[in-house]
Design a protein around this motif. Structure first.
Motif, mmCIF file in Angstrom:
data_model
loop_
_atom_site.group_PDB
_atom_site.id
_atom_site.type_symbol
_atom_site.label_atom_id
_atom_site.label_comp_id
_atom_site.label_asym_id
_atom_site.label_seq_id
_atom_site.Cartn_x
_atom_site.Cartn_y
_atom_site.Cartn_z
ATOM 1 N N LEU A 79 4.167 -41.679 -67.575
ATOM 2 C CA LEU A 79 4.938 -42.239 -66.053
ATOM 3 C C LEU A 79 6.154 -42.867 -66.611
ATOM 4 O O LEU A 79 7.460 -42.692 -66.174
ATOM 5 C CB LEU A 79 4.149 -42.922 -65.888
ATOM 6 C CG LEU A 79 2.710 -42.892 -64.605
ATOM 7 C CD1 LEU A 79 1.946 -43.894 -64.183
ATOM 8 C CD2 LEU A 79 3.328 -42.075 -63.405
ATOM 9 N N TYR A 80 5.955 -43.785 -68.127
ATOM 10 C CA TYR A 80 6.964 -43.957 -68.780
ATOM 11 C C TYR A 80 8.415 -42.963 -68.712
ATOM 12 O O TYR A 80 9.620 -43.482 -68.162
ATOM 13 C CB TYR A 80 6.964 -44.952 -69.735
ATOM 14 C CG TYR A 80 8.397 -44.937 -70.699
ATOM 15 C CD1 TYR A 80 8.415 -47.039 -70.275
ATOM 16 C CD2 TYR A 80 8.525 -44.840 -71.780
ATOM 17 C CE1 TYR A 80 9.329 -47.743 -70.621
ATOM 18 C CE2 TYR A 80 9.607 -45.804 -72.170
ATOM 19 C CZ TYR A 80 9.833 -46.840 -71.912
ATOM 20 O OH TYR A 80 11.304 -47.350 -72.347
ATOM 21 N N LYS A 81 8.137 -41.919 -69.213
ATOM 22 C CA LYS A 81 9.298 -40.917 -69.311
ATOM 23 C C LYS A 81 9.606 -40.616 -68.233
ATOM 24 O O LYS A 81 10.492 -39.766 -67.687
ATOM 25 C CB LYS A 81 8.134 -39.783 -69.907
ATOM 26 C CG LYS A 81 8.402 -40.051 -71.620
ATOM 27 C CD LYS A 81 7.763 -38.432 -72.162
ATOM 28 C CE LYS A 81 7.559 -38.591 -74.411
ATOM 29 N NZ LYS A 81 6.639 -38.112 -74.755
ATOM 30 N N PRO A 94 14.723 -48.875 -67.975
ATOM 31 C CA PRO A 94 14.865 -49.973 -69.191
ATOM 32 C C PRO A 94 13.906 -51.046 -68.293
ATOM 33 O O PRO A 94 14.359 -51.311 -67.374
ATOM 34 C CB PRO A 94 16.686 -50.109 -69.498
ATOM 35 C CG PRO A 94 17.334 -48.752 -68.823
ATOM 36 C CD PRO A 94 15.924 -48.376 -67.783
ATOM 37 N N GLY A 95 13.132 -51.529 -69.405
ATOM 38 C CA GLY A 95 12.620 -52.924 -69.037
ATOM 39 C C GLY A 95 11.133 -51.907 -68.720
ATOM 40 O O GLY A 95 10.240 -53.228 -68.029
ATOM 41 N N LEU A 96 10.751 -51.236 -68.165
ATOM 42 C CA LEU A 96 9.373 -50.505 -67.208
ATOM 43 C C LEU A 96 8.574 -50.657 -68.507
ATOM 44 O O LEU A 96 8.365 -50.641 -69.958
ATOM 45 C CB LEU A 96 9.677 -49.050 -67.103
ATOM 46 C CG LEU A 96 8.476 -49.036 -66.501
ATOM 47 C CD1 LEU A 96 7.754 -49.627 -65.312
ATOM 48 C CD2 LEU A 96 8.321 -47.163 -66.356
ATOM 49 N N CYS A 145 2.906 -49.939 -65.226
ATOM 50 C CA CYS A 145 1.924 -49.397 -64.782
ATOM 51 C C CYS A 145 0.463 -49.076 -64.224
ATOM 52 O O CYS A 145 -0.617 -49.560 -65.208
ATOM 53 C CB CYS A 145 2.349 -47.486 -65.459
ATOM 54 S SG CYS A 145 3.706 -48.044 -66.395
ATOM 55 N N LEU A 146 -0.013 -48.799 -63.796
ATOM 56 C CA LEU A 146 -1.494 -48.422 -63.044
ATOM 57 C C LEU A 146 -2.221 -47.378 -62.913
ATOM 58 O O LEU A 146 -1.456 -46.408 -61.851
ATOM 59 C CB LEU A 146 -1.530 -49.160 -61.464
ATOM 60 C CG LEU A 146 -2.680 -50.091 -61.110
ATOM 61 C CD1 LEU A 146 -2.823 -51.190 -60.500
ATOM 62 C CD2 LEU A 146 -3.496 -48.622 -59.893
ATOM 63 N N ALA A 187 2.653 -35.792 -65.641
ATOM 64 C CA ALA A 187 2.782 -36.813 -63.931
ATOM 65 C C ALA A 187 4.328 -36.273 -63.607
ATOM 66 O O ALA A 187 5.165 -35.690 -64.182
ATOM 67 C CB ALA A 187 2.954 -38.335 -64.711
ATOM 68 N N LEU A 188 3.854 -36.626 -62.320
ATOM 69 C CA LEU A 188 5.334 -35.264 -61.507
ATOM 70 C C LEU A 188 5.062 -36.203 -59.356
ATOM 71 O O LEU A 188 3.562 -36.454 -59.754
ATOM 72 C CB LEU A 188 5.548 -34.575 -61.009
ATOM 73 C CG LEU A 188 3.953 -33.344 -60.619
ATOM 74 C CD1 LEU A 188 4.991 -32.045 -60.039
ATOM 75 C CD2 LEU A 188 3.010 -33.282 -61.966
ATOM 76 N N LYS A 189 5.167 -36.157 -58.956
ATOM 77 C CA LYS A 189 5.030 -36.845 -57.890
ATOM 78 C C LYS A 189 3.645 -35.649 -56.422
ATOM 79 O O LYS A 189 3.303 -36.975 -55.610
ATOM 80 C CB LYS A 189 6.326 -37.085 -56.532
ATOM 81 C CG LYS A 189 7.244 -38.467 -57.209
ATOM 82 C CD LYS A 189 7.963 -38.866 -56.494
ATOM 83 C CE LYS A 189 9.010 -39.746 -56.849
ATOM 84 N NZ LYS A 189 10.287 -40.205 -56.003
#
Length: 210
Positions: free
Chosen positions: A151-153, A158-160, A166-167, A206-208
Motif C-alpha cells: 500500500l505504501y509503495k 511522504p508521511g504515510l 493503513c488498515l 495491492a491495487l484498486k
C-alpha cells in the motif's frame, strides 16, 4: 533462467517473481545496464543485493522492457517510460515486479520471527483480531507487513504511516485476498490486496480492483 511464477491478476495487470539461483556474473550477462546503474551495482557491497538488483532487470526483460525504460522520481518511486505503473520488491533469493495500467504496489518478505519484535511499529487496529498464540502468527504478521508495504509503495505519499494510516480488514487462514484502507489527509481510499506464500516467503500486491 528461473522465472519462478507469473500471475495474470487481470487483463491489465501482471506479476512476475524471480528465484535467484544464478551468480552475479551469470545474471550480469543477461542484461544491459545504463552507465549509472552499472556503476551503482558494482558499488554494492553485498552480492545478495547485487543479484537482487540484476534479477529485477531480468524480470523487466520478461515483461519486454529494458533497464533504460525504468526511472525513479524524487520520492524513490519507480516509473516506466511508457507511462505504465510498476512496483518492485526484493528479499534474499526472490524478486518481484508488478506492472499495470493503474497504480499498484508489491512487496516480498522472508518469514522471520523477528517481525514479532517490531509489530507495535506497524500494527494498530489489526491487533484486535490477531492471536499471538496462533501457530501461524509469524506468517500472519508477515502478510500484514507485506500488505502495508505494498500500500505504501502504491500510494507513494511522504508521511504515510503503516500504523496510523493503513488498515487491513481481517482475513482467515486459507484466504488469500482481503481489503485494505488508507486513511490519510482526510481522504479514505479502499484497495484490494492479495497475497501468496512459498518457500518461507510472503508476497503481497495491492491495487484498486482485482
Amino acid at each position: 533462467m528461473p522465472l519462478f511464477k507469473t500471475i495474470d491478476v487481470n487483463s491489465q495487470t501482471t506479476v512476475k517473481i524471480w528465484k535467484i539461483t544464478e551468480s552475479f556474473n551469470v545474471l550480469k550477462r543477461e542484461i544491459n545496464l545504463k552507465p549509472e546503474n552499472e556503476t551503482r551495482v558494482l558499488g554494492m557491497k553485498s552480492e545478495i543485493h547485487q543479484c537482487g538488483f540484476l534479477s529485477v532487470r531480468c524480470l523487466l526483460n520478461k515483461f519486454g522492457y529494458k533497464d533504460s525504460d525504468l526511472f525513479y522520481d524524487v520520492n524513490g518511486k519507480p516509473h516506466l517510460m511508457d507511462g505504465k505503473h510498476i512496483s518492485i520488491s526484493h528479499s534474499f533469493i526472490f524478486s518481484a515486479v508488478i506492472i499495470s495500467n493503474e497504480p499498484v504496489g508489491i512487496d516480498i518478505e522472508k518469514q522471520r520471527d523477528k517481525i514479532a519484535v517490531i509489530k507495535h511499529k506497524f500494527l494498530d487496529y489489526e491487533c484486535s483480531y490477531l492471536n499471538e498464540n496462533d501457530a501461524d502468527h509469524i506468517k500472519q504478521l508477515t502478510v500484514l507487513w507485506c500488505i502495508k508495504e505494498s500500500l505504501y509503495k502504491l500510494y507513494a505519499m511522504p508521511g504515510l504511516s503503516f500504523k496510523n494510516h493503513c488498515l487491513v480488514i481481517p482475513f482467515s487462514n486459507g484466504e488469500d485476498v482481503t481489503a485494505a484502507w488508507i486513511d490519510y489527509n482526510d481522504l479514505k481510499t479502499k484497495f484490494a490486496v492479495r497475497y501468496l506464500e512459498f518457500e518461507g516467503f510472503t508476497c503481497s500486491y495491492a491495487l484498486k480492483s482485482i
